[in-house]
Design a protein around this motif. Structure first.
Motif, short mmCIF file in Angstrom:
data_model
loop_
_atom_site.label_atom_id
_atom_site.label_comp_id
_atom_site.label_asym_id
_atom_site.label_seq_id
_atom_site.Cartn_x
_atom_site.Cartn_y
_atom_site.Cartn_z
N THR A 80 -32.10 13.41 -26.20
CA THR A 80 -33.15 13.64 -27.19
C THR A 80 -33.56 15.10 -27.09
O THR A 80 -34.16 15.51 -26.10
N ASN A 91 -28.75 17.13 -35.69
CA ASN A 91 -28.68 17.61 -34.31
C ASN A 91 -27.76 18.83 -34.20
O ASN A 91 -26.91 18.91 -33.29
N TRP A 150 -36.40 23.07 -30.34
CA TRP A 150 -36.10 22.08 -31.36
C TRP A 150 -37.27 21.83 -32.30
O TRP A 150 -37.09 21.34 -33.39
N SER A 151 -38.46 22.18 -31.88
CA SER A 151 -39.58 22.08 -32.81
C SER A 151 -39.42 23.08 -33.96
O SER A 151 -40.05 22.93 -34.99
N ASN A 208 -32.51 19.16 -37.70
CA ASN A 208 -32.84 18.05 -36.81
C ASN A 208 -32.08 16.77 -37.15
O ASN A 208 -31.66 16.03 -36.27
N SER A 237 -35.61 17.03 -28.73
CA SER A 237 -36.89 17.53 -29.24
C SER A 237 -37.67 18.34 -28.21
O SER A 237 -38.47 19.20 -28.56
N SER A 238 -37.43 18.09 -26.92
CA SER A 238 -38.17 18.83 -25.90
C SER A 238 -37.32 19.91 -25.24
O SER A 238 -37.69 20.42 -24.17
#
Length: 122
Positions: free
Chosen positions: A28, A77, A53-54, A74, A30-31
């Motif tokens: 994942t 990916n 990724w933000s 996003n 996102s972080s």
């Protein structure tokens, strides 16, 4: 298992453009941050650009500011590196990487792609 697959490299004349892609899977993201590095023959691998990724923060080395743009999709990916006004000194193997550490340094990343060759002719 984390996988990063780069594509989009090639041969281009000075002043031309290329867009590199890095398709990521296995975590994942996102972080995490995604970075692009490059390595020319006989030289150390150097930082080029990075994005969190933000998408709110992007980072560039001085030599590519105003010419290269890093972006993300996003839903796919995938991270992109749009390279404009290419110069012969941009010739290198370009690698994407992912990690949670400092975006400017290799030790900030824990997974790397296989690299894609960019050659800029004069």
């Amino acid at each position: 298992q984390v996988q990063l697959v780069e594509s989009g490299g090639g041969l281009v004349q000075a002043g031309g453009s290329l867009r590199l892609s890095c398709a990521a899977s296995g975590r994942t993201f996102s972080s995490y941050a995604m970075g692009w590095f490059r390595q020319a023959p006989g030289k150390e691998r150097e930082f080029v650009a990075a994005i969190r990724w933000s998408g709110s923060n992007t980072y560039y080395t001085d030599s590519v500011k105003g010419r290269f743009t890093i972006s993300e999709d996003n839903a796919k990916n995938t991270v992109y590196l749009q390279m404009n006004s290419l110069k012969p000194e941009d010739t290198a193997v370009y690698y994407c990487a992912t990690g949670r550490g400092s975006v400017y340094y290799r030790y900030g990343y824990d997974y790397w792609g296989q690299g894609t060759q960019v050659t800029v002719s004069s």
